[in-house]
Design a protein around this motif. Sequence first.
Motif, mmCIF file in Angstrom:
data_model
loop_
_atom_site.group_PDB
_atom_site.id
_atom_site.type_symbol
_atom_site.label_atom_id
_atom_site.label_comp_id
_atom_site.label_asym_id
_atom_site.label_seq_id
_atom_site.Cartn_x
_atom_site.Cartn_y
_atom_site.Cartn_z
ATOM 1 N N HIS A 62 -28.702 -25.008 13.028
ATOM 2 C CA HIS A 62 -28.507 -23.614 13.608
ATOM 3 C C HIS A 62 -29.785 -22.896 13.479
ATOM 4 O O HIS A 62 -30.370 -23.199 12.369
ATOM 5 N N ASN A 63 -29.931 -21.986 14.398
ATOM 6 C CA ASN A 63 -31.060 -21.025 14.257
ATOM 7 C C ASN A 63 -30.606 -19.548 13.417
ATOM 8 O O ASN A 63 -31.757 -18.796 13.519
ATOM 9 N N ALA A 64 -29.659 -19.321 13.345
ATOM 10 C CA ALA A 64 -29.158 -17.975 12.853
ATOM 11 C C ALA A 64 -28.297 -18.379 11.596
ATOM 12 O O ALA A 64 -27.384 -18.969 11.469
ATOM 13 N N MET A 65 -28.512 -17.180 10.457
ATOM 14 C CA MET A 65 -27.981 -17.531 9.178
ATOM 15 C C MET A 65 -27.295 -16.020 8.782
ATOM 16 O O MET A 65 -28.072 -15.034 9.094
ATOM 17 N N TYR A 66 -26.239 -15.970 8.053
ATOM 18 C CA TYR A 66 -25.660 -14.789 7.672
ATOM 19 C C TYR A 66 -24.925 -14.646 6.234
ATOM 20 O O TYR A 66 -24.677 -15.666 5.865
ATOM 21 N N TRP A 67 -25.220 -13.412 5.772
ATOM 22 C CA TRP A 67 -24.421 -13.214 4.582
ATOM 23 C C TRP A 67 -23.369 -12.202 4.784
ATOM 24 O O TRP A 67 -23.501 -11.255 5.159
ATOM 25 N N TYR A 68 -22.225 -12.579 4.319
ATOM 26 C CA TYR A 68 -20.995 -11.529 4.365
ATOM 27 C C TYR A 68 -20.318 -11.181 2.983
ATOM 28 O O TYR A 68 -20.672 -12.225 2.112
ATOM 29 N N MET A 113 -23.717 -8.347 5.822
ATOM 30 C CA MET A 113 -24.733 -7.902 4.941
ATOM 31 C C MET A 113 -26.174 -7.953 5.608
ATOM 32 O O MET A 113 -26.866 -7.239 5.938
ATOM 33 N N PHE A 114 -26.641 -9.141 5.905
ATOM 34 C CA PHE A 114 -27.748 -9.570 6.551
ATOM 35 C C PHE A 114 -27.571 -10.766 7.619
ATOM 36 O O PHE A 114 -26.688 -11.658 7.566
ATOM 37 N N VAL A 115 -28.561 -10.687 8.479
ATOM 38 C CA VAL A 115 -28.886 -11.717 9.555
ATOM 39 C C VAL A 115 -30.097 -12.214 9.382
ATOM 40 O O VAL A 115 -31.271 -11.293 9.726
ATOM 41 N N TYR A 116 -30.312 -13.278 9.645
ATOM 42 C CA TYR A 116 -31.606 -14.147 9.835
ATOM 43 C C TYR A 116 -31.471 -14.829 11.166
ATOM 44 O O TYR A 116 -30.731 -15.557 11.216
ATOM 45 N N ARG A 153 -35.538 -11.658 9.361
ATOM 46 C CA ARG A 153 -34.231 -10.987 9.104
ATOM 47 C C ARG A 153 -34.141 -9.975 10.260
ATOM 48 O O ARG A 153 -35.066 -9.259 10.765
ATOM 49 N N VAL A 154 -33.008 -9.939 10.772
ATOM 50 C CA VAL A 154 -32.866 -9.053 12.294
ATOM 51 C C VAL A 154 -31.683 -7.943 11.945
ATOM 52 O O VAL A 154 -31.295 -7.119 12.847
ATOM 53 N N GLU A 155 -30.987 -7.989 10.834
ATOM 54 C CA GLU A 155 -30.010 -7.138 10.553
ATOM 55 C C GLU A 155 -30.099 -6.889 9.035
ATOM 56 O O GLU A 155 -29.901 -7.769 8.271
ATOM 57 N N ASN A 161 -36.911 -21.066 5.341
ATOM 58 C CA ASN A 161 -36.629 -21.858 6.678
ATOM 59 C C ASN A 161 -35.272 -21.694 7.073
ATOM 60 O O ASN A 161 -34.354 -21.453 6.743
ATOM 61 N N SER A 162 -35.271 -22.329 8.425
ATOM 62 C CA SER A 162 -33.610 -22.166 9.049
ATOM 63 C C SER A 162 -32.478 -22.797 8.341
ATOM 64 O O SER A 162 -31.751 -22.496 9.110
ATOM 65 N N SER A 163 -32.698 -23.626 7.476
ATOM 66 C CA SER A 163 -31.907 -24.305 6.996
ATOM 67 C C SER A 163 -31.073 -23.763 5.575
ATOM 68 O O SER A 163 -30.057 -24.168 5.168
ATOM 69 N N HIS A 164 -32.083 -23.142 4.945
ATOM 70 C CA HIS A 164 -31.944 -22.312 3.706
ATOM 71 C C HIS A 164 -31.792 -20.746 3.565
ATOM 72 O O HIS A 164 -32.484 -20.371 4.418
ATOM 73 N N LEU A 165 -30.846 -20.293 3.133
ATOM 74 C CA LEU A 165 -30.706 -18.973 3.010
ATOM 75 C C LEU A 165 -30.415 -18.481 1.373
ATOM 76 O O LEU A 165 -29.566 -19.213 0.941
ATOM 77 N N PHE A 166 -30.883 -17.547 0.808
ATOM 78 C CA PHE A 166 -30.664 -17.022 -0.576
ATOM 79 C C PHE A 166 -30.237 -15.597 -0.616
ATOM 80 O O PHE A 166 -30.661 -15.034 0.313
ATOM 81 N N LEU A 167 -29.668 -15.302 -1.546
ATOM 82 C CA LEU A 167 -29.174 -14.034 -2.033
ATOM 83 C C LEU A 167 -29.618 -13.579 -3.351
ATOM 84 O O LEU A 167 -28.907 -14.234 -4.203
ATOM 85 N N HIS A 168 -30.595 -13.050 -3.600
ATOM 86 C CA HIS A 168 -31.157 -12.647 -4.888
ATOM 87 C C HIS A 168 -30.420 -11.326 -5.437
ATOM 88 O O HIS A 168 -30.391 -10.546 -4.603
#
Lengths: 114, 114
Positions: free
Chosen positions: A29-35, A46-49, A54-56, A70-77
Amino acid sequence: ETGVTQTPRHLVMGMTNKKSLKCEQHLGHNAMYWYKQSAKKPLELMFVYSLEERVENNSVPSRFSPECPNSSHLFLHLHTLQPEDSALYLCASSQEWTFNQPQHFGDGTRLSIL
Amino acid sequence: AQSVTQPDIHITVSEGASLELRCNYSYGATPYLFWYVQSPGQGLQLLLKYFSGDTLVQGIKGFEAEFKRSQSSFNLRKPSVHWSDAAEYFCAVGAKGGSEKLVFGKGTKLTVNP
């Protein structure tokens, strides 16, 4: 079996700690989200990539800092969190960042702030 | 902006009974509607979606939903509930314009009695 994997599943931290939540998607996928999911409240985006940009950013306090290397990984620090930040944090992905795309969710990280 | 209302916070049914979960949305144009299910300790799983066409939509696990524009509703149904259907169910609406995002309802928790 989920195509979106979140680690850790549970996290307990003090208000002065620094920790990170990790999300990995194996769906191409090309989009990732934190809720954020709190009891008795709707899911809060919370955030959209999209394509690693970051687009949101929905007025999230700066103590939450996302990263998408990268498009496969997302972190929340996380740093200097407050008790009200205790919640289930869900990561999701979709093929593209559009309103008509179904999102695929991970099982979440249950965060408890002492 | 779009919004979603799930009037029932908690529903209890007996195993084998029929089920209907209500969802009402608010949006000026044709919405894109989704139902998700969340089992304890897990993330959200897509049950079904409506974009256009036939207003009766079939999903996974024997669920279906009917889009009724006149009532601004997208109710979820199942003819015969199984104990494994006990979970929380979320209705969501996607809408174009301004921000490409899904808006979720607060959820309906389903308890199934033996």
